[in-house]
Scaffold this active site. Structure first.
Site, mmCIF file in Angstrom:
data_model
loop_
_atom_site.group_PDB
_atom_site.id
_atom_site.type_symbol
_atom_site.label_atom_id
_atom_site.label_comp_id
_atom_site.label_asym_id
_atom_site.label_seq_id
_atom_site.Cartn_x
_atom_site.Cartn_y
_atom_site.Cartn_z
ATOM 1 N N ASN A 6 34.237 44.616 49.177
ATOM 2 C CA ASN A 6 35.206 43.828 48.398
ATOM 3 C C ASN A 6 36.529 44.604 48.321
ATOM 4 O O ASN A 6 36.568 45.736 47.833
ATOM 5 C CB ASN A 6 34.611 43.577 47.007
ATOM 6 C CG ASN A 6 35.533 42.748 46.138
ATOM 7 O OD1 ASN A 6 36.729 43.022 46.048
ATOM 8 N ND2 ASN A 6 34.983 41.750 45.479
ATOM 9 N N HIS A 9 40.484 45.640 44.955
ATOM 10 C CA HIS A 9 41.206 46.703 44.236
ATOM 11 C C HIS A 9 42.185 47.473 45.104
ATOM 12 O O HIS A 9 42.954 48.283 44.592
ATOM 13 C CB HIS A 9 40.214 47.594 43.487
ATOM 14 C CG HIS A 9 39.504 46.806 42.424
ATOM 15 N ND1 HIS A 9 40.187 46.011 41.528
ATOM 16 C CD2 HIS A 9 38.187 46.617 42.155
ATOM 17 C CE1 HIS A 9 39.326 45.396 40.736
ATOM 18 N NE2 HIS A 9 38.103 45.736 41.108
ATOM 19 N N ARG A 17 52.609 48.173 41.624
ATOM 20 C CA ARG A 17 54.013 48.430 41.947
ATOM 21 C C ARG A 17 54.744 47.180 42.436
ATOM 22 O O ARG A 17 55.939 47.230 42.681
ATOM 23 C CB ARG A 17 54.090 49.478 43.065
ATOM 24 C CG ARG A 17 54.095 50.897 42.582
ATOM 25 C CD ARG A 17 55.415 51.208 41.891
ATOM 26 N NE ARG A 17 55.312 52.408 41.113
ATOM 27 C CZ ARG A 17 55.721 53.597 41.529
ATOM 28 N NH1 ARG A 17 56.254 53.734 42.716
ATOM 29 N NH2 ARG A 17 55.593 54.634 40.752
ATOM 30 N N HIS A 42 38.267 38.241 46.190
ATOM 31 C CA HIS A 42 38.214 37.268 45.093
ATOM 32 C C HIS A 42 39.628 36.782 44.815
ATOM 33 O O HIS A 42 40.483 37.557 44.380
ATOM 34 C CB HIS A 42 37.615 37.978 43.865
ATOM 35 C CG HIS A 42 37.411 37.101 42.669
ATOM 36 N ND1 HIS A 42 36.756 37.550 41.543
ATOM 37 C CD2 HIS A 42 37.761 35.826 42.414
ATOM 38 C CE1 HIS A 42 36.720 36.566 40.645
ATOM 39 N NE2 HIS A 42 37.334 35.521 41.150
ATOM 40 N N ARG A 44 41.606 35.152 42.384
ATOM 41 C CA ARG A 44 41.507 34.760 40.970
ATOM 42 C C ARG A 44 42.591 33.770 40.592
ATOM 43 O O ARG A 44 43.677 33.766 41.168
ATOM 44 C CB ARG A 44 41.641 35.999 40.067
ATOM 45 C CG ARG A 44 40.465 36.964 40.150
ATOM 46 C CD ARG A 44 40.623 38.054 39.100
ATOM 47 N NE ARG A 44 40.507 37.492 37.777
ATOM 48 C CZ ARG A 44 39.407 37.594 37.001
ATOM 49 N NH1 ARG A 44 38.349 38.248 37.427
ATOM 50 N NH2 ARG A 44 39.388 37.049 35.805
ATOM 51 N N ARG A 48 45.677 38.271 39.861
ATOM 52 C CA ARG A 48 45.983 39.627 39.404
ATOM 53 C C ARG A 48 45.880 40.665 40.523
ATOM 54 O O ARG A 48 46.412 41.742 40.426
ATOM 55 C CB ARG A 48 45.092 40.024 38.237
ATOM 56 C CG ARG A 48 43.645 40.256 38.615
ATOM 57 C CD ARG A 48 42.855 40.849 37.467
ATOM 58 N NE ARG A 48 42.712 39.906 36.371
ATOM 59 C CZ ARG A 48 41.705 39.978 35.491
ATOM 60 N NH1 ARG A 48 40.830 40.944 35.560
ATOM 61 N NH2 ARG A 48 41.593 39.075 34.538
ATOM 62 N N GLU A 69 35.509 34.794 47.127
ATOM 63 C CA GLU A 69 34.992 34.382 45.819
ATOM 64 C C GLU A 69 36.075 33.605 45.089
ATOM 65 O O GLU A 69 37.247 33.991 45.126
ATOM 66 C CB GLU A 69 34.654 35.617 44.979
ATOM 67 C CG GLU A 69 33.606 36.504 45.599
ATOM 68 C CD GLU A 69 33.570 37.867 44.910
ATOM 69 O OE1 GLU A 69 34.306 38.082 43.937
ATOM 70 O OE2 GLU A 69 32.813 38.708 45.380
ATOM 71 N N THR A 100 34.356 40.133 36.564
ATOM 72 C CA THR A 100 33.530 38.930 36.441
ATOM 73 C C THR A 100 32.289 39.228 35.594
ATOM 74 O O THR A 100 31.333 39.817 36.068
ATOM 75 C CB THR A 100 33.104 38.438 37.835
ATOM 76 O OG1 THR A 100 34.232 38.476 38.679
ATOM 77 C CG2 THR A 100 32.543 37.030 37.773
ATOM 78 N N GLU A 150 23.961 34.800 44.919
ATOM 79 C CA GLU A 150 24.235 36.233 44.772
ATOM 80 C C GLU A 150 23.845 36.617 43.353
ATOM 81 O O GLU A 150 24.363 36.036 42.381
ATOM 82 C CB GLU A 150 25.715 36.524 45.034
ATOM 83 C CG GLU A 150 26.029 38.006 44.859
ATOM 84 C CD GLU A 150 27.417 38.411 45.348
ATOM 85 O OE1 GLU A 150 28.041 37.646 46.122
ATOM 86 O OE2 GLU A 150 27.867 39.500 44.952
ATOM 87 N N HIS A 213 27.873 43.575 42.074
ATOM 88 C CA HIS A 213 28.629 43.868 40.854
ATOM 89 C C HIS A 213 28.162 45.186 40.218
ATOM 90 O O HIS A 213 27.004 45.320 39.838
ATOM 91 C CB HIS A 213 28.546 42.761 39.802
ATOM 92 C CG HIS A 213 29.725 42.845 38.869
ATOM 93 N ND1 HIS A 213 30.863 42.092 39.018
ATOM 94 C CD2 HIS A 213 29.973 43.670 37.821
ATOM 95 C CE1 HIS A 213 31.734 42.424 38.090
ATOM 96 N NE2 HIS A 213 31.218 43.382 37.358
HETATM 97 N N1 PXP Z 1 30.095 40.110 43.947
HETATM 98 C C1 PXP Z 1 30.813 39.237 43.196
HETATM 99 C C2 PXP Z 1 30.421 37.791 43.238
HETATM 100 C C3 PXP Z 1 31.909 39.669 42.409
HETATM 101 O O1 PXP Z 1 32.607 38.776 41.659
HETATM 102 C C4 PXP Z 1 32.266 41.038 42.444
HETATM 103 C C5 PXP Z 1 33.449 41.510 41.653
HETATM 104 O O2 PXP Z 1 34.608 40.824 42.035
HETATM 105 C C6 PXP Z 1 31.518 41.901 43.265
HETATM 106 C C7 PXP Z 1 30.425 41.416 43.983
HETATM 107 C C8 PXP Z 1 31.856 43.344 43.399
HETATM 108 O O3 PXP Z 1 31.724 44.017 42.183
HETATM 109 P P1 PXP Z 1 32.213 45.505 42.069
HETATM 110 O O4 PXP Z 1 33.697 45.510 42.287
HETATM 111 O O5 PXP Z 1 31.831 45.895 40.686
HETATM 112 O O6 PXP Z 1 31.491 46.291 43.145
#
Ligand code: PXP
Length: 261
Positions: A6, A9, A17, A42, A44, A48, A69, A100, A150, A213
Protein backbone atom coordinates in the site's frame (compact mmCIF):
# COMPACT_ATOMS: atom_id res chain seq x y z
CA UNK A 1 0.83 -15.95 0.03
CA UNK A 2 1.16 -12.78 -2.06
CA UNK A 3 1.91 -9.23 -0.94
CA UNK A 4 0.17 -6.01 -1.98
CA UNK A 5 2.18 -2.95 -0.98
CA UNK A 6 0.00 0.00 0.00
CA UNK A 7 1.64 3.22 -1.22
CA UNK A 8 -0.70 5.73 0.51
CA UNK A 9 1.91 7.04 2.91
CA UNK A 10 4.36 7.92 0.19
CA UNK A 11 1.65 10.35 -0.87
CA UNK A 12 1.11 11.40 2.76
CA UNK A 13 4.72 12.57 2.86
CA UNK A 14 4.36 14.44 -0.42
CA UNK A 15 1.13 16.10 0.72
CA UNK A 16 2.90 17.33 3.88
CA UNK A 17 4.74 19.78 1.61
CA UNK A 18 2.16 19.88 -1.17
CA UNK A 19 4.91 19.55 -3.77
CA UNK A 20 5.91 16.74 -6.13
CA UNK A 21 8.10 14.44 -4.04
CA UNK A 22 8.18 11.69 -3.06
CA UNK A 23 6.17 10.51 -6.05
CA UNK A 24 4.15 7.27 -5.49
CA UNK A 25 4.69 6.47 -9.16
CA UNK A 26 8.41 6.03 -8.57
CA UNK A 27 7.65 3.43 -5.90
CA UNK A 28 5.83 1.01 -8.15
CA UNK A 29 8.97 -0.11 -9.98
CA UNK A 30 10.88 -0.58 -6.72
CA UNK A 31 7.94 -2.62 -5.41
CA UNK A 32 8.06 -4.84 -8.49
CA UNK A 33 11.86 -5.26 -8.22
CA UNK A 34 11.56 -6.19 -4.56
CA UNK A 35 9.32 -9.10 -5.56
CA UNK A 36 5.93 -7.91 -4.28
CA UNK A 37 2.85 -8.89 -6.22
CA UNK A 38 0.43 -5.96 -6.21
CA UNK A 39 0.16 -2.20 -5.76
CA UNK A 40 -2.57 -1.11 -3.35
CA UNK A 41 -3.79 2.46 -2.88
CA UNK A 42 -6.70 4.11 -1.10
CA UNK A 43 -8.43 7.04 -2.78
CA UNK A 44 -10.07 8.70 0.22
CA UNK A 45 -13.01 11.09 0.00
CA UNK A 46 -10.89 13.76 1.70
CA UNK A 47 -7.91 13.12 -0.66
CA UNK A 48 -5.58 13.35 2.31
CA UNK A 49 -2.90 11.28 0.59
CA UNK A 50 -3.55 9.62 -2.80
CA UNK A 51 -4.96 12.00 -5.45
CA UNK A 52 -7.01 11.17 -8.55
CA UNK A 53 -3.93 11.76 -10.72
CA UNK A 54 -1.93 9.24 -8.68
CA UNK A 55 -4.52 6.56 -9.38
CA UNK A 56 -4.57 7.47 -13.05
CA UNK A 57 -0.76 7.43 -13.35
CA UNK A 58 -0.24 4.24 -11.37
CA UNK A 59 -2.90 2.29 -13.27
CA UNK A 60 -1.50 3.31 -16.63
CA UNK A 61 2.14 2.55 -15.74
CA UNK A 62 1.90 -0.27 -13.22
CA UNK A 63 4.05 -3.31 -13.85
CA UNK A 64 1.82 -5.16 -11.34
CA UNK A 65 -1.92 -5.55 -10.70
CA UNK A 66 -3.46 -2.51 -8.98
CA UNK A 67 -5.95 -2.78 -6.13
CA UNK A 68 -7.73 0.50 -5.29
CA UNK A 69 -9.55 0.89 -1.99
CA UNK A 70 -12.48 3.28 -1.78
CA UNK A 71 -15.64 4.04 0.17
CA UNK A 72 -19.19 4.13 -1.20
CA UNK A 73 -18.65 7.52 -2.84
CA UNK A 74 -20.47 7.95 -6.12
CA UNK A 75 -17.83 10.25 -7.69
CA UNK A 76 -14.96 7.93 -6.83
CA UNK A 77 -16.92 4.90 -8.01
CA UNK A 78 -17.57 6.57 -11.34
CA UNK A 79 -13.91 7.57 -11.69
CA UNK A 80 -12.71 4.05 -10.90
CA UNK A 81 -15.13 2.43 -13.33
CA UNK A 82 -13.48 4.56 -16.02
CA UNK A 83 -9.90 3.91 -14.86
CA UNK A 84 -10.42 0.16 -14.41
CA UNK A 85 -7.95 -0.99 -11.76
CA UNK A 86 -7.59 -4.76 -11.55
CA UNK A 87 -9.51 -4.83 -8.29
CA UNK A 88 -11.54 -2.48 -6.12
CA UNK A 89 -11.80 -3.06 -2.39
CA UNK A 90 -14.72 -1.35 -0.71
CA UNK A 91 -13.79 0.03 2.70
CA UNK A 92 -15.62 2.15 5.31
CA UNK A 93 -14.52 5.75 5.81
CA UNK A 94 -15.13 8.32 8.48
CA UNK A 95 -13.57 11.69 7.87
CA UNK A 96 -12.27 12.16 11.40
CA UNK A 97 -10.53 8.78 11.71
CA UNK A 98 -6.72 8.47 11.55
CA UNK A 99 -6.94 5.30 9.49
CA UNK A 100 -9.60 2.78 8.36
CA UNK A 101 -11.07 1.70 11.68
CA UNK A 102 -13.25 -1.41 11.60
CA UNK A 103 -14.71 -3.20 8.60
CA UNK A 104 -17.68 -2.41 6.39
CA UNK A 105 -21.16 -2.78 7.84
CA UNK A 106 -22.61 -5.02 5.13
CA UNK A 107 -26.11 -5.24 6.61
CA UNK A 108 -26.55 -1.49 6.89
CA UNK A 109 -25.38 -0.77 3.34
CA UNK A 110 -26.61 -3.98 1.70
CA UNK A 111 -28.43 -2.57 -1.34
CA UNK A 112 -25.83 0.11 -2.07
CA UNK A 113 -22.94 -2.37 -1.83
CA UNK A 114 -24.76 -4.93 -3.98
CA UNK A 115 -25.38 -2.38 -6.75
CA UNK A 116 -21.84 -1.04 -6.54
CA UNK A 117 -20.29 -4.50 -6.80
CA UNK A 118 -22.51 -5.28 -9.78
CA UNK A 119 -21.38 -2.02 -11.44
CA UNK A 120 -17.70 -2.93 -10.94
CA UNK A 121 -18.27 -6.43 -12.32
CA UNK A 122 -19.97 -4.92 -15.35
CA UNK A 123 -16.71 -3.03 -15.97
CA UNK A 124 -14.69 -6.25 -15.55
CA UNK A 125 -13.16 -5.10 -12.29
CA UNK A 126 -12.62 -7.72 -9.57
CA UNK A 127 -14.02 -6.86 -6.14
CA UNK A 128 -13.28 -7.33 -2.49
CA UNK A 129 -14.96 -6.21 0.76
CA UNK A 130 -12.95 -5.11 3.79
CA UNK A 131 -14.72 -6.67 6.77
CA UNK A 132 -14.23 -7.73 10.36
CA UNK A 133 -13.41 -11.42 10.96
CA UNK A 134 -17.04 -12.32 11.58
CA UNK A 135 -18.62 -15.38 9.99
CA UNK A 136 -22.00 -13.70 9.50
CA UNK A 137 -20.33 -10.84 7.63
CA UNK A 138 -18.72 -13.40 5.34
CA UNK A 139 -22.07 -14.96 4.55
CA UNK A 140 -23.36 -11.48 3.70
CA UNK A 141 -20.31 -10.84 1.49
CA UNK A 142 -21.18 -14.00 -0.42
CA UNK A 143 -24.83 -12.95 -0.78
CA UNK A 144 -23.70 -9.57 -2.06
CA UNK A 145 -21.75 -11.23 -4.85
CA UNK A 146 -18.26 -10.08 -3.82
CA UNK A 147 -15.36 -11.91 -5.43
CA UNK A 148 -13.25 -11.77 -2.29
CA UNK A 149 -13.05 -10.51 1.25
CA UNK A 150 -10.20 -8.82 3.06
CA UNK A 151 -10.15 -9.51 6.78
CA UNK A 152 -9.45 -6.44 8.93
CA UNK A 153 -6.48 -7.33 11.14
CA UNK A 154 -6.47 -3.94 12.89
CA UNK A 155 -7.88 -5.19 16.18
CA UNK A 156 -5.36 -8.06 16.25
CA UNK A 157 -2.52 -5.61 15.50
CA UNK A 158 -3.65 -3.18 18.21
CA UNK A 159 -3.82 -5.90 20.85
CA UNK A 160 -0.38 -7.18 19.77
CA UNK A 161 0.99 -3.65 20.02
CA UNK A 162 -0.41 -3.09 23.49
CA UNK A 163 1.07 -6.37 24.67
CA UNK A 164 4.55 -5.62 23.41
CA UNK A 165 5.06 -1.86 23.80
CA UNK A 166 4.50 0.99 26.22
CA UNK A 167 2.66 3.10 23.68
CA UNK A 168 1.39 6.15 25.51
CA UNK A 169 -2.32 6.09 26.18
CA UNK A 170 -3.05 9.10 24.03
CA UNK A 171 -4.26 7.48 20.81
CA UNK A 172 -8.03 7.62 21.19
CA UNK A 173 -8.54 5.50 18.07
CA UNK A 174 -7.03 2.42 19.73
CA UNK A 175 -9.82 1.08 21.95
CA UNK A 176 -7.57 -1.73 23.22
CA UNK A 177 -5.50 0.90 25.08
CA UNK A 178 -8.12 0.84 27.79
CA UNK A 179 -7.64 -2.86 28.53
CA UNK A 180 -5.57 -4.17 31.45
CA UNK A 181 -2.39 -6.08 30.45
CA UNK A 182 -3.65 -9.38 31.90
CA UNK A 183 -6.63 -9.42 29.54
CA UNK A 184 -4.58 -8.81 26.43
CA UNK A 185 -3.09 -12.31 25.98
CA UNK A 186 -6.44 -14.10 25.93
CA UNK A 187 -7.90 -11.37 23.78
CA UNK A 188 -5.06 -11.80 21.30
CA UNK A 189 -5.70 -15.56 21.16
CA UNK A 190 -9.41 -15.06 20.59
CA UNK A 191 -8.78 -12.52 17.82
CA UNK A 192 -6.45 -14.98 16.07
CA UNK A 193 -9.14 -17.65 16.37
CA UNK A 194 -11.71 -15.30 14.84
CA UNK A 195 -9.36 -14.64 11.91
CA UNK A 196 -8.73 -18.39 11.46
CA UNK A 197 -12.44 -19.23 11.50
CA UNK A 198 -13.34 -16.36 9.21
CA UNK A 199 -10.70 -17.42 6.69
CA UNK A 200 -12.01 -21.02 6.76
CA UNK A 201 -15.57 -19.81 6.31
CA UNK A 202 -14.60 -17.68 3.31
CA UNK A 203 -12.87 -20.62 1.66
CA UNK A 204 -15.89 -22.85 2.26
CA UNK A 205 -18.02 -20.28 0.47
CA UNK A 206 -15.54 -20.04 -2.40
CA UNK A 207 -14.53 -16.50 -1.59
CA UNK A 208 -10.86 -15.55 -1.98
CA UNK A 209 -9.57 -14.44 1.41
CA UNK A 210 -7.08 -11.61 1.95
CA UNK A 211 -6.03 -9.75 5.09
CA UNK A 212 -4.54 -6.45 6.10
CA UNK A 213 -4.22 -3.46 8.39
CA UNK A 214 -1.60 -2.86 11.05
CA UNK A 215 0.55 -5.80 9.96
CA UNK A 216 4.32 -5.57 10.30
CA UNK A 217 7.44 -7.74 10.46
CA UNK A 218 6.88 -8.40 14.19
CA UNK A 219 3.24 -9.42 14.26
CA UNK A 220 2.94 -11.37 10.98
CA UNK A 221 3.66 -14.87 12.21
CA UNK A 222 0.19 -16.04 13.39
CA UNK A 223 -1.37 -14.50 10.28
CA UNK A 224 0.91 -16.17 7.74
CA UNK A 225 0.09 -19.52 9.37
CA UNK A 226 -3.55 -19.17 8.29
CA UNK A 227 -3.30 -21.08 5.03
CA UNK A 228 -6.66 -19.89 3.68
CA UNK A 229 -5.37 -16.30 3.50
CA UNK A 230 -3.82 -15.89 0.06
CA UNK A 231 -2.83 -12.20 0.11
CA UNK A 232 -1.75 -9.53 2.58
CA UNK A 233 -1.94 -5.79 2.02
CA UNK A 234 0.61 -3.85 4.05
CA UNK A 235 1.32 -0.14 3.96
CA UNK A 236 2.23 1.87 7.02
CA UNK A 237 4.88 -0.42 8.49
CA UNK A 238 6.63 -0.88 5.13
CA UNK A 239 6.80 2.85 4.40
CA UNK A 240 7.85 3.60 8.00
CA UNK A 241 10.68 1.06 7.79
CA UNK A 242 11.66 2.29 4.32
CA UNK A 243 12.63 5.65 5.84
CA UNK A 244 15.57 3.86 7.48
CA UNK A 245 16.43 0.91 5.23
CA UNK A 246 14.92 1.82 1.86
CA UNK A 247 11.71 0.60 0.24
CA UNK A 248 13.17 -2.48 -1.42
CA UNK A 249 14.71 -3.83 1.81
CA UNK A 250 11.55 -3.06 3.80
CA UNK A 251 9.44 -5.06 1.34
CA UNK A 252 11.90 -7.96 1.26
CA UNK A 253 11.86 -8.15 5.07
CA UNK A 254 8.13 -8.86 4.84
CA UNK A 255 8.34 -11.17 1.82
CA UNK A 256 10.91 -13.34 3.58
CA UNK A 257 8.26 -14.21 6.16
CA UNK A 258 5.55 -15.20 3.69
CA UNK A 259 5.03 -18.76 2.47
CA UNK A 260 5.69 -18.99 -1.28
CA UNK A 261 2.50 -18.26 -3.24
N1 PXP B 1 -6.05 -3.12 3.66
C1 PXP B 1 -7.01 -2.17 3.68
C2 PXP B 1 -8.36 -2.52 3.12
C3 PXP B 1 -6.76 -0.87 4.19
O1 PXP B 1 -7.75 0.07 4.20
C4 PXP B 1 -5.46 -0.57 4.66
C5 PXP B 1 -5.16 0.80 5.17
O2 PXP B 1 -5.41 1.76 4.18
C6 PXP B 1 -4.48 -1.58 4.59
C7 PXP B 1 -4.81 -2.85 4.11
C8 PXP B 1 -3.08 -1.34 5.02
O3 PXP B 1 -3.00 -1.04 6.38
P1 PXP B 1 -1.63 -0.57 6.99
O4 PXP B 1 -1.28 0.74 6.35
O5 PXP B 1 -1.92 -0.44 8.44
O6 PXP B 1 -0.61 -1.64 6.66
Amino acid sequence: MTLGVNIDHIATLRQARAINEPNPLEAIFIIKNAGAHQITMHLREDRRHIQDDDVRAVISAAPLPVNVECALDSHIIELLCALKPNRITLVPEKREEVTTEGGLNLEKNFANIKNTLAEFHKHNIATSLFIEPNEMMIESAKELGAGAIELHTGKYANIFLMQTTNLSRTNASIAELELPQEELKSLLDSEILLLQNAAKKATTLNLACFAGHGLNANNLEPIVRIKEISELNIGHSIIARAVFVGLERAIKDILEQLPTP
